[in-house]
Design an enzyme around this catalytic site. Sequence first.
Site, PDB file in Angstrom:
ATOM      1  N   HIS A  72       1.622 107.288  57.470  1.00  0.00           N
ATOM      2  CA  HIS A  72       1.388 105.978  57.813  1.00  0.00           C
ATOM      3  C   HIS A  72       2.724 105.223  58.162  1.00  0.00           C
ATOM      4  O   HIS A  72       3.559 105.052  57.373  1.00  0.00           O
ATOM      5  CB  HIS A  72       0.701 105.102  56.487  1.00  0.00           C
ATOM      6  CG  HIS A  72      -0.604 105.384  56.257  1.00  0.00           C
ATOM      7  ND1 HIS A  72      -1.565 104.610  56.194  1.00  0.00           N
ATOM      8  CD2 HIS A  72      -1.194 106.584  56.394  1.00  0.00           C
ATOM      9  CE1 HIS A  72      -2.752 105.100  56.078  1.00  0.00           C
ATOM     10  NE2 HIS A  72      -2.536 106.599  56.094  1.00  0.00           N
ATOM     11  N   TYR A 200      -3.785  94.846  53.454  1.00  0.00           N
ATOM     12  CA  TYR A 200      -3.758  93.714  52.083  1.00  0.00           C
ATOM     13  C   TYR A 200      -4.100  92.455  52.531  1.00  0.00           C
ATOM     14  O   TYR A 200      -3.538  92.009  53.547  1.00  0.00           O
ATOM     15  CB  TYR A 200      -2.333  93.648  51.834  1.00  0.00           C
ATOM     16  CG  TYR A 200      -1.637  95.070  51.211  1.00  0.00           C
ATOM     17  CD1 TYR A 200      -1.209  96.209  52.115  1.00  0.00           C
ATOM     18  CD2 TYR A 200      -1.535  95.271  49.774  1.00  0.00           C
ATOM     19  CE1 TYR A 200      -0.676  97.348  51.696  1.00  0.00           C
ATOM     20  CE2 TYR A 200      -0.848  96.263  49.165  1.00  0.00           C
ATOM     21  CZ  TYR A 200      -0.508  97.258  49.988  1.00  0.00           C
ATOM     22  OH  TYR A 200      -0.123  98.625  49.418  1.00  0.00           O
ATOM     23  N   PRO A 292      -0.054  97.052  40.625  1.00  0.00           N
ATOM     24  CA  PRO A 292      -0.056  97.911  41.848  1.00  0.00           C
ATOM     25  C   PRO A 292       0.014  97.287  43.188  1.00  0.00           C
ATOM     26  O   PRO A 292       0.192  98.220  44.045  1.00  0.00           O
ATOM     27  CB  PRO A 292      -1.489  98.601  41.414  1.00  0.00           C
ATOM     28  CG  PRO A 292      -2.259  97.627  40.909  1.00  0.00           C
ATOM     29  CD  PRO A 292      -1.236  96.652  39.965  1.00  0.00           C
ATOM     30  N   LYS A 296       4.332 100.773  43.681  1.00  0.00           N
ATOM     31  CA  LYS A 296       5.497 101.209  43.513  1.00  0.00           C
ATOM     32  C   LYS A 296       5.346 101.979  41.976  1.00  0.00           C
ATOM     33  O   LYS A 296       6.498 102.796  41.770  1.00  0.00           O
ATOM     34  CB  LYS A 296       6.436 100.110  42.969  1.00  0.00           C
ATOM     35  CG  LYS A 296       6.730  99.320  44.207  1.00  0.00           C
ATOM     36  CD  LYS A 296       7.912 100.217  45.115  1.00  0.00           C
ATOM     37  CE  LYS A 296       8.088  99.838  46.567  1.00  0.00           C
ATOM     38  NZ  LYS A 296       7.339 101.005  47.421  1.00  0.00           N
ATOM     39  N   TYR A 384       8.886  98.435  50.995  1.00  0.00           N
ATOM     40  CA  TYR A 384       7.734  99.147  50.741  1.00  0.00           C
ATOM     41  C   TYR A 384       7.721 100.784  50.936  1.00  0.00           C
ATOM     42  O   TYR A 384       7.314 101.313  50.330  1.00  0.00           O
ATOM     43  CB  TYR A 384       6.659  98.534  51.728  1.00  0.00           C
ATOM     44  CG  TYR A 384       5.234  99.201  51.639  1.00  0.00           C
ATOM     45  CD1 TYR A 384       4.441  98.272  50.756  1.00  0.00           C
ATOM     46  CD2 TYR A 384       4.698 100.185  52.142  1.00  0.00           C
ATOM     47  CE1 TYR A 384       3.245  98.818  50.689  1.00  0.00           C
ATOM     48  CE2 TYR A 384       3.269 100.621  52.175  1.00  0.00           C
ATOM     49  CZ  TYR A 384       2.477  99.837  51.117  1.00  0.00           C
ATOM     50  OH  TYR A 384       1.475 100.177  51.048  1.00  0.00           O
TER      51      TYR A 384
HETATM   52  P1  RFL Z   1       1.236 108.558  33.055  1.00  0.00           P
HETATM   53  O1  RFL Z   1       0.687 108.780  34.342  1.00  0.00           O
HETATM   54  O2  RFL Z   1       0.627 107.169  32.400  1.00  0.00           O
HETATM   55  O3  RFL Z   1       1.390 109.604  32.293  1.00  0.00           O
HETATM   56  C1  RFL Z   1       1.664 109.601  30.606  1.00  0.00           C
HETATM   57  C2  RFL Z   1       1.075 110.915  30.204  1.00  0.00           C
HETATM   58  O4  RFL Z   1       1.481 110.946  28.644  1.00  0.00           O
HETATM   59  C3  RFL Z   1       0.213 111.327  28.031  1.00  0.00           C
HETATM   60  N1  RFL Z   1       0.396 110.843  26.657  1.00  0.00           N
HETATM   61  C4  RFL Z   1       0.868 111.372  25.750  1.00  0.00           C
HETATM   62  N2  RFL Z   1       1.115 112.537  25.579  1.00  0.00           N
HETATM   63  C5  RFL Z   1       1.526 113.160  24.295  1.00  0.00           C
HETATM   64  N3  RFL Z   1       1.646 112.367  23.099  1.00  0.00           N
HETATM   65  C6  RFL Z   1       1.391 110.766  23.225  1.00  0.00           C
HETATM   66  N4  RFL Z   1       1.472 110.110  22.120  1.00  0.00           N
HETATM   67  C7  RFL Z   1       1.019 110.355  24.394  1.00  0.00           C
HETATM   68  N5  RFL Z   1       0.869 109.205  24.902  1.00  0.00           N
HETATM   69  C8  RFL Z   1       0.457 109.305  26.303  1.00  0.00           C
HETATM   70  C9  RFL Z   1      -0.701 110.671  28.812  1.00  0.00           C
HETATM   71  O5  RFL Z   1      -2.034 111.341  28.662  1.00  0.00           O
HETATM   72  C10 RFL Z   1      -0.461 110.952  30.379  1.00  0.00           C
HETATM   73  O6  RFL Z   1      -1.072 112.224  30.788  1.00  0.00           O
HETATM   74  O7  RFL Z   1       2.827 107.896  33.276  1.00  0.00           O
HETATM   75  P2  RFL Z   1       3.819 108.553  34.137  1.00  0.00           P
HETATM   76  O8  RFL Z   1       3.753 109.780  34.305  1.00  0.00           O
HETATM   77  O9  RFL Z   1       5.156 107.671  34.332  1.00  0.00           O
HETATM   78  O10 RFL Z   1       3.287 107.855  35.507  1.00  0.00           O
HETATM   79  C11 RFL Z   1       3.290 106.836  36.139  1.00  0.00           C
HETATM   80  C12 RFL Z   1       2.043 106.668  37.118  1.00  0.00           C
HETATM   81  O11 RFL Z   1       0.827 107.308  36.742  1.00  0.00           O
HETATM   82  C13 RFL Z   1       1.681 105.030  37.512  1.00  0.00           C
HETATM   83  O12 RFL Z   1       2.800 104.382  37.646  1.00  0.00           O
HETATM   84  C14 RFL Z   1       0.708 104.889  38.827  1.00  0.00           C
HETATM   85  O13 RFL Z   1      -0.404 105.471  38.602  1.00  0.00           O
HETATM   86  C15 RFL Z   1       0.804 103.361  39.143  1.00  0.00           C
HETATM   87  N6  RFL Z   1       0.090 103.302  40.442  1.00  0.00           N
HETATM   88  C16 RFL Z   1       0.545 103.364  41.524  1.00  0.00           C
HETATM   89  N7  RFL Z   1       1.790 103.657  41.907  1.00  0.00           N
HETATM   90  C17 RFL Z   1       2.323 103.985  43.164  1.00  0.00           C
HETATM   91  O14 RFL Z   1       3.244 104.338  43.114  1.00  0.00           O
HETATM   92  N8  RFL Z   1       1.449 103.735  44.102  1.00  0.00           N
HETATM   93  C18 RFL Z   1       0.229 103.186  44.331  1.00  0.00           C
HETATM   94  O15 RFL Z   1      -0.405 103.038  45.090  1.00  0.00           O
HETATM   95  C19 RFL Z   1      -0.328 103.097  42.849  1.00  0.00           C
HETATM   96  N9  RFL Z   1      -1.541 102.505  42.630  1.00  0.00           N
HETATM   97  C20 RFL Z   1      -1.241 102.761  40.011  1.00  0.00           C
HETATM   98  C21 RFL Z   1      -2.156 102.118  41.365  1.00  0.00           C
HETATM   99  C22 RFL Z   1      -1.795 102.378  38.836  1.00  0.00           C
HETATM  100  C23 RFL Z   1      -3.273 101.980  38.839  1.00  0.00           C
HETATM  101  N10 RFL Z   1      -3.672 101.816  37.490  1.00  0.00           N
HETATM  102  C24 RFL Z   1      -5.029 102.347  37.058  1.00  0.00           C
HETATM  103  C25 RFL Z   1      -2.882 101.537  36.300  1.00  0.00           C
HETATM  104  C26 RFL Z   1      -3.290 101.936  41.068  1.00  0.00           C
HETATM  105  C27 RFL Z   1      -3.916 101.668  39.950  1.00  0.00           C
HETATM  106  C28 RFL Z   1      -5.286 101.148  40.011  1.00  0.00           C
HETATM  107  C1  PHB Z   2      -4.374 103.139  46.528  1.00  0.00           C
HETATM  108  O1  PHB Z   2      -4.703 103.656  47.622  1.00  0.00           O
HETATM  109  O2  PHB Z   2      -4.839 103.625  45.207  1.00  0.00           O
HETATM  110  C2  PHB Z   2      -3.436 102.053  46.560  1.00  0.00           C
HETATM  111  C3  PHB Z   2      -2.607 101.933  47.658  1.00  0.00           C
HETATM  112  C4  PHB Z   2      -1.853 100.890  47.772  1.00  0.00           C
HETATM  113  C5  PHB Z   2      -1.516  99.992  46.700  1.00  0.00           C
HETATM  114  C6  PHB Z   2      -2.042 100.310  45.448  1.00  0.00           C
HETATM  115  C7  PHB Z   2      -3.118 101.312  45.500  1.00  0.00           C
HETATM  116  O3  PHB Z   2      -0.679  99.032  46.809  1.00  0.00           O
END
Ligand code: RFL
Ligand code: PHB
Length: 389
Positions: A72, A200, A292, A296, A384
């Site tokens: 993109h 957005y 989110p 980031k 971004y």
């Molecule tokens: P995670 O993904 O939470 O993984 C942590 C892992 O640790 C396990 N765990 C344990 N294991 C052993 N013993 C324990 N006591 C434990 N406790 C927990 C868990 O089961 C899990 O598997 O952390 P990590 O690896 O640091 O990754 C971070 C990312 O997952 C997170 O920052 C992103 O998903 C955030 N996020 C987004 N990030 C982006 O860069 N771009 C995006 O577009 C974006 N969109 C989003 C998002 C997060 C969202 N939600 C649901 C919070 C959109 C959403 C809706």
């Molecule tokens: C997504 O596609 O899940 C998404 C994209 C952009 C954002 C957050 C989530 O800023």
Amino acid sequence: MRTKVVIIGGGPSGLLLSRFLSLDGIDNIVLEKQSKSHVIGRIRAGVLESGTTKMLQKAGVSGRLNKEGFVHDGIQLSFKNHGFRIDLKKLTNKHVTVYGQTEVTKDLYEKIEKENNNIINNVDDVLPQDLDQKNPFVTFKKDGVENKIKCDFVAGCDGYHGISRQVIPQNLTKIYEKVYPFGWLGILSETPPVSDELIYANHGNGFALASMRNSNLSRYYIQTPITDKIENWTDKKFWEELKKRLPTHAADTLITGKSIEKSIAPLRSFVCEPMSWQKLFLVGDAAHIVPPTGAKGLNLAVSDVYYLYNGLKKHYLLNIDNDLKLYSQIALSRVWKAIRFSWWMTTTFHKFPEQTDFDQCIQDSELAYLENSIASQTVLAENYVGLPF
Ligand code: RFL
Ligand code: PHB
């Protein structure tokens, strides 16, 4: 059992760190609380910065990403039912790639299982111990049996609710936190995305985001009160509300369908300082959370992995400890910039409960300024696509 680095958490940060360490021959074991299918099934991030893509390429897990990821070059912003574009490519000479976190995790799992097979899933009661001693170790239960792994270092990659951050003595950490008074209701639907680029939208009813995973898989979000229950949001109600919030030219072409996933996520900014204590290093969501809005979270987890891997590599291969000592300081410097950007995107696009007409005019003028100022657009675009690391 003995290894060099125990990695707690097999999400994207734990898996990527494991992969890099293994590529340099540094022994490590990943302990993951959940099953592989559970980790892979979580629908989360969708937007990868160029730096993240490069890291996945270096890790040798980018075969599918290169083929199936969507480049993109810009994003669409809208306010007062009026849209304009931020040309990321022109402003920064960089782009972002749309490729789901689910796929990133799947690719990492497959590679690690094939080459090292050092992930232990379904573990309970993980506890890092003696982190301030010469010989730290981690205990855990697997199938009801108590196990112990001796190690040199522990990487806490276990997300916001993990155990790692909690073992640091509280008087040695400072927590910075901001909880936003709303959540994001997100749905995934097997419908063509409404737009080629992410939209957005700032709307009187609240924020909306149109995103995607591929040409027949759309991801949409709307801001909802944090008290809303998912049961009260039928698909029909969701689509009606989304249509109101998107600019008319997009809303008119929106194709709706049955949702295949629907959930509400709270929004918060959170930082734990420092990100390390003795032999423990916190990585990704274990140390910080961003709302989110700036896309980031996953990208920050990847830059933390880069800094920690670099420190561990220098420790083991060159016997230099300086980078490891500076891990927290270096990582936090980038983290805070992403915290600021995500906060800014959130406050500029969402409706706050106490928002007055004055506040609305400030948001409108911020976006009008952005539309007409290349300097302002460059600030957004640079953040971004991701600050360098
Ligand atoms: P995670 O993904 O939470 O993984 C942590 C892992 O640790 C396990 N765990 C344990 N294991 C052993 N013993 C324990 N006591 C434990 N406790 C927990 C868990 O089961 C899990 O598997 O952390 P990590 O690896 O640091 O990754 C971070 C990312 O997952 C997170 O920052 C992103 O998903 C955030 N996020 C987004 N990030 C982006 O860069 N771009 C995006 O577009 C974006 N969109 C989003 C998002 C997060 C969202 N939600 C649901 C919070 C959109 C959403 C809706
Ligand atoms: C997504 O596609 O899940 C998404 C994209 C952009 C954002 C957050 C989530 O800023």
